[in-house]
Design a protein around this motif. Structure first.
Motif, PDB file in Angstrom:
ATOM      1  N   CYS A  14      56.803  28.021  34.105  1.00  5.92           N
ATOM      2  CA  CYS A  14      55.868  28.935  33.436  1.00  5.92           C
ATOM      3  C   CYS A  14      54.715  29.291  34.378  1.00  5.92           C
ATOM      4  CB  CYS A  14      55.325  28.304  32.155  1.00  5.92           C
ATOM      5  SG  CYS A  14      54.095  29.337  31.330  1.00  5.92           S
ATOM      6  N   PRO A  15      54.473  30.572  34.637  1.00  6.37           N
ATOM      7  CA  PRO A  15      53.461  30.986  35.605  1.00  6.37           C
ATOM      8  C   PRO A  15      52.027  30.751  35.146  1.00  6.37           C
ATOM      9  CG  PRO A  15      54.372  32.901  34.510  1.00  6.37           C
ATOM     10  CD  PRO A  15      55.213  31.722  34.078  1.00  6.37           C
ATOM     11  N   VAL A  16      51.833  30.544  33.859  1.00  6.49           N
ATOM     12  CA  VAL A  16      50.468  30.368  33.364  1.00  6.49           C
ATOM     13  C   VAL A  16      50.224  28.991  32.743  1.00  6.49           C
ATOM     14  CG1 VAL A  16      50.050  32.835  33.034  1.00  6.49           C
ATOM     15  CG2 VAL A  16      51.085  31.496  31.184  1.00  6.49           C
ATOM     16  N   GLY A  17      51.183  28.089  32.882  1.00  8.19           N
ATOM     17  CA  GLY A  17      50.985  26.730  32.389  1.00  8.19           C
ATOM     18  C   GLY A  17      50.869  26.635  30.878  1.00  8.19           C
ATOM     19  N   ALA A  18      51.615  27.489  30.170  1.00  6.93           N
ATOM     20  CA  ALA A  18      51.491  27.519  28.712  1.00  6.93           C
ATOM     21  C   ALA A  18      52.339  26.462  28.012  1.00  6.93           C
ATOM     22  CB  ALA A  18      51.884  28.904  28.194  1.00  6.93           C
ATOM     23  N   VAL A  37      52.039  34.671  28.250  1.00  3.81           N
ATOM     24  CA  VAL A  37      51.924  36.104  28.539  1.00  3.81           C
ATOM     25  C   VAL A  37      53.256  36.837  28.302  1.00  3.81           C
ATOM     26  CG1 VAL A  37      49.983  35.828  30.121  1.00  3.81           C
ATOM     27  CG2 VAL A  37      52.328  35.693  31.020  1.00  3.81           C
ATOM     28  N   ASP A  38      54.181  36.170  27.608  1.00  2.05           N
ATOM     29  CA  ASP A  38      55.395  36.841  27.146  1.00  2.05           C
ATOM     30  C   ASP A  38      56.308  37.278  28.287  1.00  2.05           C
ATOM     31  OD1 ASP A  38      56.416  37.168  24.614  1.00  2.05           O
ATOM     32  OD2 ASP A  38      55.892  39.292  24.476  1.00  2.05           O
ATOM     33  N   CYS A  39      56.342  36.519  29.379  1.00  3.53           N
ATOM     34  CA  CYS A  39      57.120  36.960  30.538  1.00  3.53           C
ATOM     35  C   CYS A  39      58.615  36.685  30.401  1.00  3.53           C
ATOM     36  CB  CYS A  39      56.590  36.285  31.799  1.00  3.53           C
ATOM     37  SG  CYS A  39      56.931  34.505  31.882  1.00  3.53           S
ATOM     38  N   GLY A  40      58.989  35.707  29.571  1.00  3.52           N
ATOM     39  CA  GLY A  40      60.392  35.406  29.358  1.00  3.52           C
ATOM     40  C   GLY A  40      61.025  34.463  30.360  1.00  3.52           C
TER      41      GLY A  40
END
Ligand code: SF4
Ligand code: SF4
Length: 56
Positions: free
Chosen positions: A19-23, A39-42
């Motif tokens: 996950c690119p944003v650490g969610a 951020v809904d990147c999938g």
């Protein structure tokens, strides 16, 4: 909008690392997504071996 990890999650942790944003974080024996951070990147859905992250 955010992705949500279903009960199919095996707890492998693969998505957390991608996950690119650490969610994504571990909660008991499964992983969960913080909807306010996602951020809904999938990406998580793409790397999960069982397709547990779903677009809501
Ligand atoms: Fe992270 Fe993207 Fe999955 Fe949201 S959709 S939890 S930002 S990998
Ligand atoms: Fe669960 Fe899939 Fe993430 Fe592994 S990659 S922790 S099975 S949601």
């Amino acid at each position: 909008m955010a992705y949500v990890i279903s009960d199919e999650c095996l707890g492998c942790g693969t998505c957390e690392a991608e996950c690119p944003v650490g969610a994504i974080s571990q909660q008991d024996d499964k992983y969960v997504i913080d909807a306010d951070t996602c951020v809904d990147c999938g990406t998580c859905a793409g790397v999960c071996p069982v397709g547990a992250p779903k677009a809501e």
